[in-house]
Design an enzyme around this catalytic site. Structure first.
Site, short mmCIF file in Angstrom:
data_model
loop_
_atom_site.label_atom_id
_atom_site.label_comp_id
_atom_site.label_asym_id
_atom_site.label_seq_id
_atom_site.Cartn_x
_atom_site.Cartn_y
_atom_site.Cartn_z
N HIS A 178 5.80 -5.99 1.42
CA HIS A 178 7.11 -5.63 0.89
C HIS A 178 7.70 -6.78 0.07
O HIS A 178 8.53 -6.57 -0.80
CB HIS A 178 8.08 -5.29 2.03
CG HIS A 178 7.74 -4.03 2.75
ND1 HIS A 178 6.93 -4.02 3.86
CD2 HIS A 178 8.11 -2.74 2.54
CE1 HIS A 178 6.81 -2.77 4.30
NE2 HIS A 178 7.51 -1.97 3.52
N ASP B 124 0.86 3.22 -1.21
CA ASP B 124 2.03 2.72 -0.51
C ASP B 124 3.17 2.63 -1.52
O ASP B 124 2.96 2.83 -2.72
CB ASP B 124 1.72 1.35 0.11
CG ASP B 124 2.57 1.05 1.34
OD1 ASP B 124 3.59 1.72 1.55
OD2 ASP B 124 2.21 0.12 2.09
#
Length: 519
Positions: free
Chosen positions: A191, A268
């Site tokens: 992230h 993702d």
């Protein structure tokens, strides 16, 4: 100079195919007008997060609203159970996560938990779950996987991944096994940055790939790619953007050393910095499609119409310039539409026969508890206590909006119980001795329950617990992360996760109301 390849299809077809491969999110508990318009124009997937969920009835109404615009629609959610929950984002999950299920190591239980979770998702109109995690948590310092993994043993992870896929899909919800080819051996959260895994090919095949092979054999309908760099496979591009990883490994026939997967490949979140900060989500999406991905997940960050249109136009532009083949885009769109038509496996009649199992989550959480005592029997708590919650920063996948710990359940069982949170910031500002002195003052002679999460990863937390146990040796310690550090405290409880049911199971054990596994 080679001229650009001119698309054969019409602009309308290209736009519809480009919309079909996107999995965007949105804000709110009802669908915005722009989303409904784009569904009418070809958008075939929608991603749901905690911000979209107020409760089961509301969620069912939302999915019905979406399907009135497009009946054949993939409605995806990131519902792993355990620490990562969207169905119960405000109260905590009724299901323990993967690490707890791996600790029990009963594949029938894992299958039953996944089936009940799938039944609840199907009842709410969700037909694609971005789960399970098939990552082998081989690096105990992993900041983003941890209790989201079934464990550190590839074979254990493989058998529970397969059981989870079977259970989820038996309830009519397609599984999306993640994060291919394995996010367990990282010390970086994708992230925030691009992780790099230096394992050689033999290690990857003996460790990371074992659970994914099991998932493919179990019939997983989708696989999610990981934003990480594996130089042994591709030294330049992360897995999500790598033809060598997606086509050369995941799609390649088993006879050629691949996994032979023929289902949907989902990326993702493209807004994650591992992609967005290096390539940008538009170019990253083009490269992902060209590499072999079929669906572009972009719902966790941007939630506006402009993002969807920019991505649609970027994909169409890439086809017009020849950077992305028209056939590749059409093939990806066809895969998405095919799964939208038949997402889970059983038909509606079979799904209606899935019997509810409302207590299965708590049963699993109780079985996952590991109890260790120091120097003799531990006296159960009988009156109000002070709960000292040593609280680390939550990773983005888990989020910080979901409550965790044992304080709420202990307060119910022992009225008058109080709690206080202690963080790295407070420890740094006050110093550990002053923090512990304040904690002891707050406890006011009460017995103390120290609650930690991944004690081994947080030096400030380990130092604080050491000082607390020196001052109060009778303190109970509840580890709600990966129990990597040696058991400490007069009583040590390892829950293997921070779901609400894990907190309830721990609270029951602390007051002597439930049997636990003796460590």
């Amino acid at each position: 100079m080679t001229p650009p390849v001119r698309p054969v299809s019409s602009a309308d077809t290209l736009n519809r195919d480009a919309l079909a491969v996107l999995q965007p999110g949105f804000t709110g508990t009802t669908a915005p007008d722009w989303l409904l318009r784009r569904l009418g124009e070809g958008l075939t997937s929608v991603g749901l997060f905690g911000r979209n969920v107020a409760g089961p009835e509301q969620l069912a109404a939302l999915t019905a609203q979406l399907r009135r615009e497009r009946p054949e629609l993939l409605i995806a959610i990131d519902e792993e159970g355990g620490d990562v929950t969207r169905l119960e984002v405000r109260g905590g999950s009724s299901f323990p996560g993967n690490h707890a299920l791996g600790a029990v190591d009963d594949t029938a239980l894992t299958r039953a938990v996944a089936r009940e979770l799938g039944r609840r998702l199907a009842d709410c109109g969700v037909n694609l779950n971005w789960a399970p995690c098939a990552d082998v948590n081989s690096n105990p310092d992993n900041p983003v996987i941890g209790v989201r993994s079934f464990g550190a043993d590839p074979r254990l992870v493989a058998r529970h991944t397969a059981a989870y896929v079977e259970g989820l899909q038996s309830a009519g919800v397609a599984a999306c096994t993640k994060h291919f080819p394995g996010h367990g051996d990282t010390a970086v959260d994708s992230h925030h940055d691009l992780p790099r895994i230096t394992a050689d090919a033999a290690t990857l095949r003996a460790r990371e790939l074992v659970p994914f092979r099991a998932a493919v054999a179990a019939g997983t309908r989708a696989v999610m790619s990981a934003h990480l760099l594996l130089p042994t496979l591709d030294g330049e591009r992360p897995a999500t953007l790598s033809p060598a990883v997606l086509n050369g490994l995941l799609r390649a026939p088993v006879a050629e050393g691949g996994l032979g997967f023929d289902g949907l490949i989902v990326t993702d979140g493209m807004e994650m910095r591992a992609i967005a900060a290096t390539y940008g989500i538009e170019r990253g999406s083009v490269l992902a499609l060209a590499a072999g991905a079929d669906a572009i997940c972009v719902g966790g960050g941007p939630t506006d119409e402009d993002t969807v249109l920019r991505l649609r136009d970027a994909l169409v532009r890439a086809v017009r310039t020849g950077e992305l083949s028209e056939r590749r885009l059409a093939d990806a769109a066809a895969r998405v539409r095919a799964l939208a038509r038949t997402p889970g496996g059983p038909d509606a009649g079979e799904r209606e026969r899935v019997a509810p199992a409302p207590g299965i989550g708590l049963t699993a959480a109780r079985r996952a508890l590991r109890l260790t005592t120091a120097g003799g029997p531990y006296e159960p708590l009988t009156g109000p206590v002070h709960v000292a919650a040593f609280t680390p920063l939550a990773n983005i996948a888990v989020g910080d909006e979901t409550p965790w710990g044992v304080a709420a359940e202990l307060t119910r069982l022992l009225p008058g119980t109080d709690t206080a949170a202690y963080t790295a910031a407070s420890a740094s500002a006050a110093g550990i001795p002053a923090l512990i002195e304040g904690l002891l003052t707050a406890a006011a002679g009460r017995r103390i329950v120290a609650v930690v999460r991944d004690l081994h990863r947080h030096p400030w937390m380990a130092e604080a617990v050491t000082a607390l146990l020196a001052a109060r040796p009778g303190t109970a310690v509840v580890e709600m992360g990966v129990p990597q550090a040696p058991p400490r405290g007069a009583l040590h409880l390892a829950t293997h996760g921070a779901a609400r049911v894990c907190g309830l199971a721990a609270a029951e054990a602390l007051v002597g109301r439930a049997s636990t596994h003796q460590g």
